[in-house]
Design a protein around this motif. Structure first.
Motif, PDB file in Angstrom:
ATOM      1  N   TRP A 115       5.521   0.387   1.565  1.00  0.00           N
ATOM      2  CA  TRP A 115       6.588   1.204   2.142  1.00  0.00           C
ATOM      3  C   TRP A 115       7.777   0.342   2.557  1.00  0.00           C
ATOM      4  N   ARG A 116       7.507  -0.866   3.080  1.00  0.00           N
ATOM      5  CA  ARG A 116       8.617  -1.771   3.434  1.00  0.00           C
ATOM      6  C   ARG A 116       9.378  -2.196   2.176  1.00  0.00           C
ATOM      7  N   THR A 117       8.649  -2.492   1.118  1.00  0.00           N
ATOM      8  CA  THR A 117       9.283  -2.857  -0.145  1.00  0.00           C
ATOM      9  C   THR A 117      10.092  -1.681  -0.688  1.00  0.00           C
ATOM     10  N   ALA A 118       9.503  -0.503  -0.667  1.00  0.00           N
ATOM     11  CA  ALA A 118      10.204   0.692  -1.144  1.00  0.00           C
ATOM     12  C   ALA A 118      11.461   0.949  -0.323  1.00  0.00           C
ATOM     13  N   ALA A 119      11.392   0.719   0.979  1.00  0.00           N
ATOM     14  CA  ALA A 119      12.563   0.951   1.832  1.00  0.00           C
ATOM     15  C   ALA A 119      13.727   0.057   1.411  1.00  0.00           C
ATOM     16  N   ARG A 120      13.434  -1.199   1.066  1.00  0.00           N
ATOM     17  CA  ARG A 120      14.507  -2.093   0.611  1.00  0.00           C
ATOM     18  C   ARG A 120      15.121  -1.597  -0.700  1.00  0.00           C
ATOM     19  N   TRP A 121      14.265  -1.182  -1.641  1.00  0.00           N
ATOM     20  CA  TRP A 121      14.772  -0.687  -2.915  1.00  0.00           C
ATOM     21  C   TRP A 121      15.534   0.625  -2.742  1.00  0.00           C
ATOM     22  N   ILE A 122      15.053   1.484  -1.855  1.00  0.00           N
ATOM     23  CA  ILE A 122      15.741   2.756  -1.616  1.00  0.00           C
ATOM     24  C   ILE A 122      17.091   2.499  -0.954  1.00  0.00           C
ATOM     25  N   MET A 155      19.991   5.755 -10.001  1.00  0.00           N
ATOM     26  CA  MET A 155      19.622   5.384  -8.632  1.00  0.00           C
ATOM     27  C   MET A 155      18.646   6.406  -8.047  1.00  0.00           C
ATOM     28  N   GLY A 156      18.798   7.653  -8.439  1.00  0.00           N
ATOM     29  CA  GLY A 156      17.821   8.673  -8.042  1.00  0.00           C
ATOM     30  C   GLY A 156      16.441   8.358  -8.593  1.00  0.00           C
ATOM     31  N   TRP A 157      16.393   7.862  -9.837  1.00  0.00           N
ATOM     32  CA  TRP A 157      15.116   7.466 -10.434  1.00  0.00           C
ATOM     33  C   TRP A 157      14.502   6.275  -9.697  1.00  0.00           C
ATOM     34  N   VAL A 158      15.340   5.335  -9.290  1.00  0.00           N
ATOM     35  CA  VAL A 158      14.839   4.176  -8.522  1.00  0.00           C
ATOM     36  C   VAL A 158      14.173   4.656  -7.238  1.00  0.00           C
ATOM     37  N   VAL A 159      14.815   5.590  -6.559  1.00  0.00           N
ATOM     38  CA  VAL A 159      14.251   6.141  -5.319  1.00  0.00           C
ATOM     39  C   VAL A 159      12.928   6.844  -5.614  1.00  0.00           C
ATOM     40  N   ALA A 160      12.917   7.686  -6.641  1.00  0.00           N
ATOM     41  CA  ALA A 160      11.699   8.445  -6.970  1.00  0.00           C
ATOM     42  C   ALA A 160      10.534   7.523  -7.321  1.00  0.00           C
ATOM     43  N   VAL A 161      10.780   6.522  -8.148  1.00  0.00           N
ATOM     44  CA  VAL A 161       9.704   5.606  -8.551  1.00  0.00           C
ATOM     45  C   VAL A 161       9.150   4.869  -7.337  1.00  0.00           C
ATOM     46  N   ASN A 162      10.015   4.407  -6.455  1.00  0.00           N
ATOM     47  CA  ASN A 162       9.548   3.681  -5.272  1.00  0.00           C
ATOM     48  C   ASN A 162       8.776   4.581  -4.319  1.00  0.00           C
ATOM     49  N   LEU A 163       9.189   5.832  -4.192  1.00  0.00           N
ATOM     50  CA  LEU A 163       8.432   6.773  -3.356  1.00  0.00           C
ATOM     51  C   LEU A 163       7.050   7.049  -3.951  1.00  0.00           C
ATOM     52  N   ILE A 164       6.989   7.161  -5.268  1.00  0.00           N
ATOM     53  CA  ILE A 164       5.700   7.398  -5.926  1.00  0.00           C
ATOM     54  C   ILE A 164       4.774   6.203  -5.731  1.00  0.00           C
ATOM     55  N   ILE A 165       5.287   5.003  -5.923  1.00  0.00           N
ATOM     56  CA  ILE A 165       4.449   3.806  -5.775  1.00  0.00           C
ATOM     57  C   ILE A 165       3.940   3.683  -4.343  1.00  0.00           C
ATOM     58  N   GLY A 167       3.790   5.984  -2.034  1.00  0.00           N
ATOM     59  CA  GLY A 167       2.933   7.128  -1.722  1.00  0.00           C
ATOM     60  C   GLY A 167       1.549   6.990  -2.307  1.00  0.00           C
ATOM     61  N   SER A 168       1.460   6.417  -3.506  1.00  0.00           N
ATOM     62  CA  SER A 168       0.139   6.257  -4.124  1.00  0.00           C
ATOM     63  C   SER A 168      -0.729   5.285  -3.333  1.00  0.00           C
ATOM     64  N   TYR A 169      -0.116   4.244  -2.765  1.00  0.00           N
ATOM     65  CA  TYR A 169      -0.889   3.308  -1.939  1.00  0.00           C
ATOM     66  C   TYR A 169      -1.325   3.949  -0.623  1.00  0.00           C
ATOM     67  N   THR A 170      -0.570   4.947  -0.177  1.00  0.00           N
ATOM     68  CA  THR A 170      -0.938   5.655   1.054  1.00  0.00           C
ATOM     69  C   THR A 170      -2.042   6.672   0.780  1.00  0.00           C
ATOM     70  N   LEU A 171      -1.884   7.448  -0.285  1.00  0.00           N
ATOM     71  CA  LEU A 171      -2.862   8.492  -0.593  1.00  0.00           C
ATOM     72  C   LEU A 171      -4.152   7.931  -1.195  1.00  0.00           C
ATOM     73  N   PHE A 172      -4.036   6.859  -1.943  1.00  0.00           N
ATOM     74  CA  PHE A 172      -5.198   6.264  -2.606  1.00  0.00           C
ATOM     75  C   PHE A 172      -5.262   4.768  -2.278  1.00  0.00           C
ATOM     76  N   PRO A 173      -5.561   4.437  -1.018  1.00  0.00           N
ATOM     77  CA  PRO A 173      -5.549   3.016  -0.646  1.00  0.00           C
ATOM     78  C   PRO A 173      -6.612   2.235  -1.408  1.00  0.00           C
ATOM     79  N   LYS A 174      -6.230   1.061  -1.832  1.00  0.00           N
ATOM     80  CA  LYS A 174      -7.139   0.193  -2.563  1.00  0.00           C
ATOM     81  C   LYS A 174      -8.152  -0.371  -1.573  1.00  0.00           C
ATOM     82  N   ARG A 175      -9.415  -0.284  -1.936  1.00  0.00           N
ATOM     83  CA  ARG A 175     -10.480  -0.747  -1.039  1.00  0.00           C
ATOM     84  C   ARG A 175     -10.867  -2.172  -1.358  1.00  0.00           C
TER      85      ARG A 175
END
Length: 192
Positions: A115-122, A155-165, A167-175
C-alpha cells in the motif's frame, strides 16, 4: 526538443545522484553531497518551464508534452525513494554500511508495504494527471489536447493497477511457509 530535454533530464538525474553519492562516500563530504542531491528538483522545474514555453509559443500538444508531464510527476513522487534505495545499496556494497532493509515477505506487513508503494505510484499518477490537465487548460479550447487526454487515461491505468496489486496483498495475504495454518491465521494451535 522536448523529447531530447526529457532524456537529458533523466541522464542528469543519474549523474547528479552519482555525484552526490560520490561526494558523500568517496570524498567524505556528506553536506555537499546532500546539496547536490537537493539540486534534483531543479531538473523538473527546467522541464516544466521549457514545456510551458513550447506550448505558449504555439506548439501543438503531442505525446512529448504528455510524456514531460508524466516524467515530472513520477520524478517528484518516486525520486526521493529512488535516491534512498540507491544510497542504501551503495553504502552497503562499497562503504561498509548496514545491509538495506528488505521489505516484509508475508502477511499484513507485506500488504502494508504494498500500500505504501502503491501510494507513491498513485501520487505520481495524480501529479502527472494534474499537470496534463493544467497543460490542457493552458492550451485552451482552440487546441487539440487529445494526446494529453490519452496520457491522462494511462495515468488512470497506473492507479488501477496499483490498487489491484495492493488490494490483492490485503485480500489474499501471502503466508509464511514456515508457519502452521493456525498460527498464520492468528489463532493458537490446538493443544494435545
Amino acid at each position: 526538443m522536448i523529447a531530447l530535454l526529457i532524456v537529458l533530464c533523466e541522464v542528469a538525474f543519474w549523474v547528479l545522484l552519482a555525484a552526490g553519492l560520490a561526494l558523500r562516500y568517496v570524498a567524505r563530504k556528506p553536506k555537499p553531497g546532500a546539496a547536490v542531491l537537493l539540486c534534483e528538483p531543479l531538473l523538473e522545474v527546467v522541464l516544466l518551464v521549457v514545456t510551458a514555453i513550447d506550448l505558449r509559443n504555439g506548439a501543438e500538444p503531442d505525446w512529448k508534452h504528455g510524456l514531460a508531464a508524466v516524467y515530472i510527476g513520477f520524478t517528484v513522487a518516486l525520486g526521493r525513494s529512488t535516491i534512498r534505495w540507491v544510497d542504501a545499496r551503495v553504502a552497503h556494497r562499497w562503504f561498509g554500511g548496514p545491509p538495506p532493509v528488505k521489505p516484509p515477505k508475508y502477511g499484513m506487513a507485506r500488504a502494508a508495504h504494498e500500500w505504501r508503494t502503491a501510494a507513491r505510484w498513485i501520487l505520481a499518477a495524480a501529479i502527472a494527471a494534474g499537470l496534463l490537465q493544467a497543460a490542457a487548460w493552458y492550451v485552451g479550447s482552440g487546441g487539440d489536447v487529445s494526446s494529453l487526454r490519452m496520457w491522462q487515461q494511462k495515468m488512470g491505468w497506473v492507479v488501477a493497477v496499483n490498487l489491484i496489486i495492493a488490494g490483492s496483498y490485503t485480500l489474499f495475504p501471502k503466508r509464511d511457509p514456515g508457519e502452521s495454518g493456525d498460527r498464520a491465521a492468528g489463532r493458537e494451535p490446538a493443544r494435545k
